[in-house]
Motif scaffolding. Structure first.
Motif, short mmCIF file in Angstrom:
data_model
loop_
_atom_site.label_atom_id
_atom_site.label_comp_id
_atom_site.label_asym_id
_atom_site.label_seq_id
_atom_site.Cartn_x
_atom_site.Cartn_y
_atom_site.Cartn_z
N ASP A 66 8.80 -6.87 -3.20
CA ASP A 66 8.32 -5.58 -3.69
C ASP A 66 7.61 -5.69 -5.04
OD1 ASP A 66 10.59 -6.23 -5.10
OD2 ASP A 66 11.40 -4.20 -5.12
N GLY A 85 -0.68 2.52 -7.87
CA GLY A 85 -0.28 3.75 -7.23
C GLY A 85 -0.27 4.90 -8.21
N THR A 105 2.64 7.11 -5.43
CA THR A 105 3.81 6.27 -5.20
C THR A 105 4.98 6.61 -6.11
OG1 THR A 105 2.88 4.59 -6.68
CG2 THR A 105 2.42 4.35 -4.33
N THR A 106 4.77 7.55 -7.03
CA THR A 106 5.84 8.01 -7.92
C THR A 106 5.69 9.50 -8.13
OG1 THR A 106 5.80 5.89 -9.12
CG2 THR A 106 6.93 7.73 -10.18
N PRO A 116 7.84 7.67 -1.95
CA PRO A 116 7.58 7.34 -3.35
C PRO A 116 8.88 7.29 -4.13
CG PRO A 116 6.17 9.13 -2.59
CD PRO A 116 7.19 8.91 -1.53
N LYS A 126 6.03 -3.59 -10.10
CA LYS A 126 6.23 -3.15 -8.73
C LYS A 126 4.91 -3.16 -7.96
CE LYS A 126 10.24 -0.19 -9.65
NZ LYS A 126 10.77 1.20 -9.61
N ASN A 164 3.26 -1.27 -6.14
CA ASN A 164 2.88 0.09 -5.75
C ASN A 164 1.39 0.22 -6.02
OD1 ASN A 164 5.59 0.54 -5.24
ND2 ASN A 164 5.96 1.67 -7.12
N ASN A 223 3.54 0.33 -0.94
CA ASN A 223 4.67 0.97 -1.62
C ASN A 223 5.90 0.08 -1.47
OD1 ASN A 223 5.88 3.26 -3.03
ND2 ASN A 223 7.03 3.62 -1.13
N ARG A 224 6.50 -0.29 -2.59
CA ARG A 224 7.64 -1.21 -2.58
C ARG A 224 7.28 -2.52 -1.88
NH1 ARG A 224 12.27 2.60 -3.27
NH2 ARG A 224 11.49 4.68 -2.85
#
Length: 577
Positions: free
Chosen positions: A46, A76, A129-130, A154, A432, A434, A457-458
């Protein structure tokens, strides 16, 4: 030191894990505001494990490869202001407009919980993603744990209920679903923070509301300041940041002076002076402008809401459709009173003035180096989850922010809200994985941020089209929404190219999307007061049966439409009149 060790371990353990190589791609350095071409980014588990020029990396035989040639890789996105307890549709804020006779609020709450996965999938589909929920409930603090390890979700940061000295009566006595905690004393404020601690909120939120009359705003703000200060100090004691809703200059200033970390709205009542700007810079306070949320209410209640093609395709179609229900709901006195007041010359003048102040303030703050984080306030009426993000970016651009400034606000600055900039927000080794892979360059055209080829994502790679399962009901609702706003392209999108339209039972009326285009485009242009009210819907397998009441000018027609879906498109329609 820990970060360096982490990077060393990543590089040394590469061979132990399956990897993804994004090759020959142009990557965005959002901190230095530049694009770097012909790079290969390596994702291990990830995390981003390596970044080098493509001609310097040897790709192992078992690696997964994404050809990034001609594409652009960005971090992201972060939406730094959302609310999961609100759905974005007409019935989600009964304190703003009360239709609990049409939709009991307990059903709206249940819907918010039942559609949390759908919301999360939509955020990821839009490259977000967050998300940061700036005001939730105890029940959502518990529910978010279900998605903590889901690849399609996310990362969710969340506070509990908002601390406030004023609570709308419709939200009282909802227990774990209550979005507000009423605090009348310093002791109440301290206890509110302590009560949230067992559920591990990521921060604390204050709704800093003042008396509405002009003369009472500063007096009210100062009266409640000891409570605000006590909440902030108690939160900081437990290493929690504090976000504050403050839309007046005086409330924003006082909140920052007593330690607020995150202002979650623009100041809308006056143009900011240099001393306020320097205060934010000195305290490293982050500001989230939320430029579009107020217009969501105004345009919905004034019945002049306009949806883009992006909105119609990417939104929760049920919630989007509900925003048009004012055309047919029975409480016409309430509806007309709202419409009359919202569209009055005086009200619209105030809206224009407030919007102009927010835009000028954002430009001043951004140019001065105040940290700006992108947030939509999604969930409020007219601000739909995930799909509203593009409109917020375009409003920020309209304020005068450069595209690079907006990208920073939407990535690394979002990470800074909760001191997570060492974990995500840039394309860097050890952070990360992302990421969003774009077909076109958003630095040339901001709308290209929505032209997403892949979302990572991840460390897991997603085709955006696969994130939201297509359903017969969604297809039927999307074409209904587009019909009601006369958007011919969005209306035709759910239909098969060789669609057949019948008068029930077997009289062929037209065949093919182009024939539909000719007929419906002409109708959309020529017919006034065109509106279709969905009275009842039955979904049986791949068949959707809608009972409709359709307005054509001054005429109303009762009809039934039967939609047959094949291979993810509406293949046949039967009309019964």
């Amino acid at each position: 030191m820990n970060r360096l060790l982490n990077i060393v371990l990543l590089i040394s353990c590469n061979a132990l894990f399956s990897q993804t190589y994004i090759t020959n791609v142009t990557i965005a350095d959002v901190e230095k505001q530049k694009l770097i071409p012909n790079q290969t980014v390596v994702v291990t588990k990830d995390l981003i494990s390596n970044i080098q020029p493509s001609n310097k990396i040897k790709i192992p035989a078992n690696a997964k490869v994404i050809d990034g040639k001609g594409k652009f890789l960005f971090p992201g996105l972060v939406d730094a202001h959302i609310h999961f307890f609100q759905n974005g549709g007409l019935y989600t804020r009964p304190d703003a407009i009360d239709f609990r006779t049409e939709m009991p609020y307990n059903k709206e709450i249940d819907l918010a919980h039942n559609t949390m996965e759908d919301k999360l999938r939509r955020y990821l589909q839009n490259g977000i993603t967050t998300v940061i929920d700036v005001g939730a409930t105890y029940s959502f603090l518990k529910q978010r744990k279900e998605f903590a390890t889901k690849d399609f979700a996310p990362t969710v940061y969340m506070t509990g209920p908002l601390a406030t000295t004023y609570e709308p009566s419709v939200y009282e006595n909802l227990k774990e679903d209550e979005p507000f905690n009423l605090v009348k004393t310093v002791e109440d404020g301290i206890k509110m923070v302590q009560n949230q601690l067992p559920l591990n909120p990521d921060f604390i939120k204050i709704w800093y509301i003042t008396a509405r009359d002009k003369d009472g705003i500063e007096a009210s703000a100062r009266k409640n300041l000891p409570i605000i200060k006590a909440i902030i100090e108690e939160a900081h004691k437990h290493k929690l940041k504090v976000a504050v809703h403050a839309t007046e200059r005086i409330t924003a200033q006082l909140a920052v002076e007593v330690g607020c970390d995150f202002l979650v709205h623009s100041v809308e009542d006056e143009l900011l002076k240099d001393d306020f700007v320097q205060l934010l810079k000195k305290n490293k306070t982050i500001l989230c402008p939320t430029l579009i949320v107020h217009d969501g209410y105004v345009n919905t209640f004034g019945q002049k809401i306009q949806f883009t093609h992006h909105d119609l395709l990417k939104s929760d179609s049920y919630q989007l459709g509900s925003l048009l229900d004012l055309r047919h709901l029975p409480d016409t006195l309430l509806i007309n009173n709202y419409k009359r007041r919202i569209n009055s010359e005086a009200f619209l003048a105030d809206v224009i003035k407030d919007n102009a102040i927010c835009m000028q303030n954002l430009k001043k703050l951004s140019d001065a180096g105040v940290i700006i984080a992108t947030g939509t306030d999604a969930g409020n009426i007219g601000t739909l989850h995930a799909s509203s993000y593009l409109a917020e970016l375009k409003a920020m651009q309209k304020s005068g922010m450069s595209i690079w400034q907006i990208i920073q606000a939407s990535t690394i600055n979002g990470a800074k809200v909760l001191n997570k900039e060492n974990e995500f927000g840039t394309i860097s080794i050890g952070k990360k994985a992302n990421l969003i892979l774009l077909d076109n360059n958003p630095i040339e055209n901001l709308e290209h941020i929505a032209k997403i080829n892949r979302v990572i994502n991840r460390g897991v790679v997603f085709n955006p089209a696969d994130l939201i399962p297509e359903t017969p009901e969604a297809l039927a609702q999307r074409q209904l929404n587009a019909y009601n706003v006369r958007n011919i392209e969005a209306f035709l999108e759910p239909y098969a190219d060789d669609v057949e339209i019948y008068n029930y039972p077997n009289e062929l009326q037209s065949k093919g999307k182009e024939m539909m285009r000719q007929g419906y485009a002409a109708m959309f242009q020529s017919v006034t007061n065109l509106h279709c009210e969905l009275k009842e819907r039955i979904v049986q397998g791949n068949i959707v049966i809608d009972k409709e009441r359709v307005q054509f000018g001054d005429k109303f027609i009762e009809a039934v439409a039967i939609y047959h879906i094949e291979n993810g498109k509406i293949k046949k329609v039967y009309f019964i009149q």
